[in-house]
Scaffold this motif. Structure first.
Motif, PDB file in Angstrom:
ATOM      1  N   PRO A 285      89.261  66.086   1.148  1.00  0.00           N
ATOM      2  CA  PRO A 285      89.770  65.111   1.152  1.00  0.00           C
ATOM      3  C   PRO A 285      90.258  64.233  -0.016  1.00  0.00           C
ATOM      4  O   PRO A 285      90.488  64.664  -0.913  1.00  0.00           O
ATOM      5  N   GLY A 286      91.660  63.051   0.305  1.00  0.00           N
ATOM      6  CA  GLY A 286      91.726  62.782  -0.748  1.00  0.00           C
ATOM      7  C   GLY A 286      91.825  61.319  -0.952  1.00  0.00           C
ATOM      8  O   GLY A 286      90.288  60.736  -0.129  1.00  0.00           O
ATOM      9  N   VAL A 287      92.403  60.374  -1.338  1.00  0.00           N
ATOM     10  CA  VAL A 287      92.289  59.477  -2.221  1.00  0.00           C
ATOM     11  C   VAL A 287      92.393  57.892  -0.683  1.00  0.00           C
ATOM     12  O   VAL A 287      91.262  57.058  -0.957  1.00  0.00           O
ATOM     13  N   TRP A 288      92.683  58.373  -0.021  1.00  0.00           N
ATOM     14  CA  TRP A 288      92.413  57.593   1.381  1.00  0.00           C
ATOM     15  C   TRP A 288      90.944  57.571   2.118  1.00  0.00           C
ATOM     16  O   TRP A 288      90.731  56.795   2.460  1.00  0.00           O
ATOM     17  N   ASP A 289      90.076  59.344   1.982  1.00  0.00           N
ATOM     18  CA  ASP A 289      89.167  59.561   2.814  1.00  0.00           C
ATOM     19  C   ASP A 289      88.464  58.665   2.045  1.00  0.00           C
ATOM     20  O   ASP A 289      87.503  58.344   2.041  1.00  0.00           O
ATOM     21  N   GLY A 290      87.793  58.393  -0.345  1.00  0.00           N
ATOM     22  CA  GLY A 290      87.397  58.087  -0.432  1.00  0.00           C
ATOM     23  C   GLY A 290      87.086  56.185  -0.112  1.00  0.00           C
ATOM     24  O   GLY A 290      87.023  55.881  -0.056  1.00  0.00           O
ATOM     25  N   TYR A 291      88.749  55.302  -0.335  1.00  0.00           N
ATOM     26  CA  TYR A 291      88.810  54.610   0.021  1.00  0.00           C
ATOM     27  C   TYR A 291      88.030  54.214   1.542  1.00  0.00           C
ATOM     28  O   TYR A 291      87.481  53.140   1.816  1.00  0.00           O
ATOM     29  N   ALA A 292      88.324  55.220   2.823  1.00  0.00           N
ATOM     30  CA  ALA A 292      88.093  54.391   3.795  1.00  0.00           C
ATOM     31  C   ALA A 292      86.523  54.687   4.307  1.00  0.00           C
ATOM     32  O   ALA A 292      85.886  53.966   4.375  1.00  0.00           O
ATOM     33  N   ALA A 293      85.820  55.526   3.258  1.00  0.00           N
ATOM     34  CA  ALA A 293      84.699  55.925   2.880  1.00  0.00           C
ATOM     35  C   ALA A 293      83.883  54.910   2.182  1.00  0.00           C
ATOM     36  O   ALA A 293      82.624  54.082   2.449  1.00  0.00           O
ATOM     37  N   THR A 294      84.713  54.068   1.093  1.00  0.00           N
ATOM     38  CA  THR A 294      83.847  53.558  -0.010  1.00  0.00           C
ATOM     39  C   THR A 294      83.886  51.846   1.129  1.00  0.00           C
ATOM     40  O   THR A 294      82.851  50.649   1.195  1.00  0.00           O
ATOM     41  N   THR A 295      85.167  51.215   2.014  1.00  0.00           N
ATOM     42  CA  THR A 295      85.598  50.097   2.895  1.00  0.00           C
ATOM     43  C   THR A 295      84.114  50.350   4.496  1.00  0.00           C
ATOM     44  O   THR A 295      83.326  48.823   4.080  1.00  0.00           O
ATOM     45  N   ALA A 296      83.608  50.848   4.746  1.00  0.00           N
ATOM     46  CA  ALA A 296      82.682  51.144   5.612  1.00  0.00           C
ATOM     47  C   ALA A 296      81.314  51.850   5.026  1.00  0.00           C
ATOM     48  O   ALA A 296      80.156  50.654   5.446  1.00  0.00           O
ATOM     49  N   SER A 297      81.687  51.765   3.357  1.00  0.00           N
ATOM     50  CA  SER A 297      79.882  51.883   2.974  1.00  0.00           C
ATOM     51  C   SER A 297      80.228  49.869   2.280  1.00  0.00           C
ATOM     52  O   SER A 297      78.902  49.357   2.542  1.00  0.00           O
ATOM     53  N   GLU A 298      80.785  48.993   2.182  1.00  0.00           N
ATOM     54  CA  GLU A 298      80.957  47.996   1.939  1.00  0.00           C
ATOM     55  C   GLU A 298      80.626  47.305   3.079  1.00  0.00           C
ATOM     56  O   GLU A 298      79.642  46.669   2.856  1.00  0.00           O
ATOM     57  N   ALA A 299      80.736  47.305   4.464  1.00  0.00           N
ATOM     58  CA  ALA A 299      80.511  47.228   5.724  1.00  0.00           C
ATOM     59  C   ALA A 299      78.542  47.051   6.132  1.00  0.00           C
ATOM     60  O   ALA A 299      78.456  46.781   5.904  1.00  0.00           O
ATOM     61  N   GLY A 300      78.696  48.683   5.696  1.00  0.00           N
ATOM     62  CA  GLY A 300      77.270  49.085   5.884  1.00  0.00           C
ATOM     63  C   GLY A 300      76.405  48.442   5.005  1.00  0.00           C
ATOM     64  O   GLY A 300      75.361  47.232   5.347  1.00  0.00           O
ATOM     65  N   VAL A 301      77.169  47.662   3.795  1.00  0.00           N
ATOM     66  CA  VAL A 301      75.741  46.399   2.798  1.00  0.00           C
ATOM     67  C   VAL A 301      75.211  45.827   3.290  1.00  0.00           C
ATOM     68  O   VAL A 301      74.611  44.950   3.304  1.00  0.00           O
ATOM     69  N   ARG A 302      76.452  44.889   3.719  1.00  0.00           N
ATOM     70  CA  ARG A 302      76.716  43.718   4.788  1.00  0.00           C
ATOM     71  C   ARG A 302      75.788  43.692   5.649  1.00  0.00           C
ATOM     72  O   ARG A 302      75.463  42.469   5.894  1.00  0.00           O
ATOM     73  N   SER A 303      75.850  44.639   6.076  1.00  0.00           N
ATOM     74  CA  SER A 303      75.110  45.139   7.708  1.00  0.00           C
ATOM     75  C   SER A 303      73.301  44.639   7.240  1.00  0.00           C
ATOM     76  O   SER A 303      72.680  43.964   7.998  1.00  0.00           O
ATOM     77  N   LEU A 304      73.064  45.327   6.223  1.00  0.00           N
ATOM     78  CA  LEU A 304      72.124  45.269   6.044  1.00  0.00           C
ATOM     79  C   LEU A 304      71.549  44.005   5.175  1.00  0.00           C
ATOM     80  O   LEU A 304      70.608  43.550   5.862  1.00  0.00           O
TER      81      LEU A 304
END
Length: 317
Positions: A285-304
């Protein structure tokens, strides 16, 4: 290059484990230097292996001409500066998850690597190397189109400093990457639901959490994350397709922690990284995978924070 001279930044639990792996279990690698804010800890790790130097500053280690590649096991808050330094010196880097703590900083790393015109960053999503997960991924065609993914992710316990938002950023992030990998698709929205909290959870921590991802192509992913389960380290996965389902089952008895459960995955991950560096190619997995995961995690924190309301995941092309 026949032997890759590797420096490790951050030698806490994960970094010390990687140091031993590089020194004893990975072909084509030589552990040559370590760095950690705790100089005593760095010295203790270095003294366990012949010829390993302690470098006071992570940036000095990255710049060191005797270091060919860098494994970052430092806190996520330090990753942007350290990955950018690796890119500026043209050094391959295996960066433990999360890539960074914000989508904006992760996107800056995507842009910086693209400006170089070659891949230098691998992100430490080790489940893509775990034999049970790779068997499931390679067998998906046998069950037809993937429709639903169910995950369970339980830890025995976590320190009181591990707050609810960290459950999303540091634990659920693994299932974020698994979902993207198995569906070969991006996550469109995330809901993170908090119900009854275990009496074993520290005051103010919502644990367990249940996350629901809706994939861009319509697939659904459910994940229970329970970091104070008291029972053992338990990771399970079921992929449900049009013609059946496939499983990653938890070993029995349950392992004590993630290091023992995913020991072979870490070995395979770091070996793949070292081999790709020696051969001058990219892997994992590369830098884009890391970025996509961070973006989804940010959305998860906002949802929580918003009572479990679905939050859209915005990822530019």
């Amino acid at each position: 290059m026949s032997v890759l001279r590797v420096g490790v930044v951050g030698v806490g639990v994960m970094g010390a484990d990687h140091a031993a792996r590089l020194a004893h279990r990975v072909a084509g690698a030589a552990l040559v230097a370590v760095s950690d804010p705790d100089m005593g800890r760095a010295a203790a790790v270095a003294s366990a292996f012949a010829g390993v130097r302690v470098v006071a500053s992570p940036l000095a280690l990255i710049a060191d001409s005797g270091v060919d590649a860098v494994l970052l096991a430092s806190p996520g808050s330090a990753h942007e500066e350290q990955v950018l330094a690796c890119l500026s010196f043209g050094k391959p880097v295996l960066c433990e998850k999360p890539l960074t703590l914000s989508a904006a900083s992760s996107l800056r790393l995507v842009a910086a690597e693209r400006a170089l015109g070659r891949r230098l960053v691998q992100v430490g999503f080790m489940r893509r190397f775990d034999p049970s997960y790779t068997r499931l991924q390679s067998s998906l065609s046998s069950i037809g189109r993937l429709l639903v993914l169910h995950n369970v992710h339980r830890n025995v316990s976590a320190p009181a400093s591990f707050r609810s938002e960290m459950i999303v950023r540091d634990s659920l992030v693994h299932e974020v990457d698994v979902a993207r990998w198995l569906f070969a698709d991006e996550i469109a929205s995330v809901s993170v639901l908090a119900g009854l909290s275990s009496r074993s959870a520290p005051s103010g921590v919502r644990d367990p959490l249940v996350a629901v991802f809706r994939m861009a192509g319509g697939g659904i992913v459910t994940t229970e994350v329970f970091i104070n389960s008291q029972t053992g380290y338990e990771v399970r996965c079921e992929a449900v397709g049009e013609r059946g389902s496939l499983f990653v089952d938890a070993p029995r008895p349950l392992p004590a922690d993630f290091l023992s459960r995913f020991a072979s995955a870490y070995d395979l991950e770091v070996q793949a990284w070292v081999s790709s560096c020696v051969e001058g190619r990219a892997a994992g997995p590369g830098v884009w995978d890391g970025y996509a995961a961070t973006t989804a995690s940010e959305a998860g924190v906002r949802s929580l924070q918003n009572g479990g309301e679905p939050v859209a995941v915005e990822t530019p092309s």
